[in-house]
Design an enzyme around this catalytic site. Structure first.
Site, PDB file in Angstrom:
ATOM      1  N   CYS A  19       9.258  44.065 -19.969  1.00 18.43           N
ATOM      2  CA  CYS A  19       9.737  42.968 -19.510  1.00 18.43           C
ATOM      3  C   CYS A  19       9.388  42.843 -18.003  1.00 18.43           C
ATOM      4  O   CYS A  19       8.346  43.517 -17.743  1.00 18.43           O
ATOM      5  CB  CYS A  19      11.466  43.018 -19.602  1.00 18.43           C
ATOM      6  SG  CYS A  19      12.212  44.453 -18.764  1.00 18.43           S
ATOM      7  N   ASN A  22      11.769  46.243 -15.929  1.00 17.60           N
ATOM      8  CA  ASN A  22      12.152  47.583 -16.621  1.00 17.60           C
ATOM      9  C   ASN A  22      13.370  48.099 -16.290  1.00 17.60           C
ATOM     10  O   ASN A  22      13.379  49.321 -16.254  1.00 17.60           O
ATOM     11  CB  ASN A  22      10.910  48.594 -16.417  1.00 17.60           C
ATOM     12  CG  ASN A  22      10.774  49.522 -17.430  1.00 17.60           C
ATOM     13  OD1 ASN A  22      10.287  50.667 -17.061  1.00 17.60           O
ATOM     14  ND2 ASN A  22      11.273  49.534 -18.607  1.00 17.60           N
ATOM     15  N   CYS A  24      16.516  46.047 -17.083  1.00 15.53           N
ATOM     16  CA  CYS A  24      17.510  45.287 -17.917  1.00 15.53           C
ATOM     17  C   CYS A  24      16.893  45.208 -19.327  1.00 15.53           C
ATOM     18  O   CYS A  24      17.472  46.050 -20.140  1.00 15.53           O
ATOM     19  CB  CYS A  24      17.646  44.020 -17.306  1.00 15.53           C
ATOM     20  SG  CYS A  24      18.370  43.885 -15.805  1.00 15.53           S
ATOM     21  N   ARG A  25      16.001  44.738 -19.733  1.00 11.71           N
ATOM     22  CA  ARG A  25      16.024  43.886 -21.171  1.00 11.71           C
ATOM     23  C   ARG A  25      15.228  45.188 -21.797  1.00 11.71           C
ATOM     24  O   ARG A  25      15.378  45.816 -23.036  1.00 11.71           O
ATOM     25  CB  ARG A  25      15.123  42.747 -21.392  1.00 11.71           C
ATOM     26  CG  ARG A  25      16.094  41.530 -21.010  1.00 11.71           C
ATOM     27  CD  ARG A  25      15.105  40.268 -20.642  1.00 11.71           C
ATOM     28  NE  ARG A  25      14.252  40.372 -19.631  1.00 11.71           N
ATOM     29  CZ  ARG A  25      13.438  39.681 -19.068  1.00 11.71           C
ATOM     30  NH1 ARG A  25      13.169  38.529 -19.782  1.00 11.71           N
ATOM     31  NH2 ARG A  25      12.626  39.685 -18.066  1.00 11.71           N
ATOM     32  N   SER A  26      13.821  45.654 -21.377  1.00 13.40           N
ATOM     33  CA  SER A  26      12.810  46.567 -21.933  1.00 13.40           C
ATOM     34  C   SER A  26      13.630  47.999 -22.267  1.00 13.40           C
ATOM     35  O   SER A  26      13.536  48.413 -23.357  1.00 13.40           O
ATOM     36  CB  SER A  26      11.649  46.426 -21.353  1.00 13.40           C
ATOM     37  OG  SER A  26      11.572  46.964 -20.013  1.00 13.40           O
ATOM     38  N   ASP A 141      16.166  36.609 -19.465  1.00 13.10           N
ATOM     39  CA  ASP A 141      16.262  37.528 -18.263  1.00 13.10           C
ATOM     40  C   ASP A 141      17.677  37.572 -17.708  1.00 13.10           C
ATOM     41  O   ASP A 141      18.332  36.558 -17.169  1.00 13.10           O
ATOM     42  CB  ASP A 141      15.367  37.263 -16.907  1.00 13.10           C
ATOM     43  CG  ASP A 141      15.441  38.341 -15.845  1.00 13.10           C
ATOM     44  OD1 ASP A 141      16.468  39.154 -15.928  1.00 13.10           O
ATOM     45  OD2 ASP A 141      14.562  38.091 -15.007  1.00 13.10           O
TER      46      ASP A 141
HETATM   47  P1  4NP Z   1      14.413  42.949 -16.532  1.00 10.99           P
HETATM   48  O1  4NP Z   1      15.033  42.027 -15.398  1.00 10.99           O
HETATM   49  O2  4NP Z   1      12.937  41.991 -16.351  1.00 10.99           O
HETATM   50  O3  4NP Z   1      14.938  42.756 -17.696  1.00 10.99           O
HETATM   51  O4  4NP Z   1      14.347  44.204 -16.254  1.00 10.99           O
HETATM   52  C1  4NP Z   1      14.900  42.147 -14.168  1.00 10.99           C
HETATM   53  C2  4NP Z   1      15.074  43.065 -13.157  1.00 10.99           C
HETATM   54  C3  4NP Z   1      15.023  42.765 -11.920  1.00 10.99           C
HETATM   55  C4  4NP Z   1      14.256  41.647 -11.417  1.00 10.99           C
HETATM   56  C5  4NP Z   1      13.922  40.749 -12.234  1.00 10.99           C
HETATM   57  C6  4NP Z   1      14.365  40.796 -13.644  1.00 10.99           C
HETATM   58  N1  4NP Z   1      14.110  41.666 -10.120  1.00 10.99           N
HETATM   59  O5  4NP Z   1      13.682  40.279  -9.794  1.00 10.99           O
HETATM   60  O6  4NP Z   1      14.188  42.261  -9.360  1.00 10.99           O
END
Ligand code: 4NP
Length: 180
Positions: A19, A22, A24-26, A141
């Site tokens: 994602c 790294n 939340c989703r992945s 996201d």
């Molecule tokens: P992820 O979510 O891609 O599912 O881990 C996010 C976590 C942090 C951020 C963006 C998306 N950020 O901009 O900090």
């Protein structure tokens, strides 16, 4: 085990979930997939990474961990890391959570092949949601939203993982699944 490549060599399939951050989703996808394939000898290395490095070294978001724990996936630790060139050689499948992740990964892979020759990056880069029954389904996201974004994502991870297990591990032809 899936058949991989032109030869009929059968070996465990390795999977990297990707994602943006790294956190939340992945890592959620990795946690769910690890649980579902815990004793499955057809599965090799499983990991997750981000296309961005904003949270390198951090544990998963508490909301990801609480949704995993709520569903019994408690045996999981992870430190966020950025995708690296070697991932395209070390993993059979690199599975993106959304179209932006997919686009970034394909660009990285093309650059890597250009720089180091054909077959340097043989990973099959795909949208994880392609295994959910509807082609092109993305995992939105959930980082800036409410907790229910994480529960929706969890339902998707279970469905996509089950689809992957059925289509890649049971049907057995990874090349065909990846449309190559
Ligand atoms: P992820 O979510 O891609 O599912 O881990 C996010 C976590 C942090 C951020 C963006 C998306 N950020 O901009 O900090």
């Amino acid at each position: 085990m899936a058949t991989i490549g032109a030869t009929d060599v059968q070996r465990p399939v390795s999977v990297l979930f990707v994602c943006l951050g790294n956190i939340c989703r992945s890592p959620m996808a990795e946690g769910v997939f690890r649980t579902l394939t815990k004793t499955d000898k057809r599965v090799g290395k499983v990991d997750s990474a981000g296309t961005g490095a904003y949270h390198e070294g951090c544990p998963p978001d508490p909301r990801t961990m609480s949704v995993l724990e709520e569903n019994g996936d408690i045996d999981y630790n992870h430190e966020a890391r950025k995708v690296r060139s070697s991932d395209f050689k070390d993993f059979d499948f690199v599975l993106a959570m959304d179209d932006e992740n997919l686009h970034d990964l394909l660009r990285l892979q093309i650059r890597l092949v250009r720089n180091s020759g054909a077959h340097a990056a043989p990973a099959k880069v795909m949208l994880f949601g392609d295994f959910g029954g509807k082609k092109g389904e993305q995992v939105v996201d959930p980082y800036y939203g409410a907790r229910d974004g994480f529960t929706i994502a969890y339902e998707q991870m279970v469905r996509f993982s089950s689809g992957f297990i059925e289509q890649v591990l049971q049907d057995g032809d990874a090349e065909e699944v990846a449309g190559k």
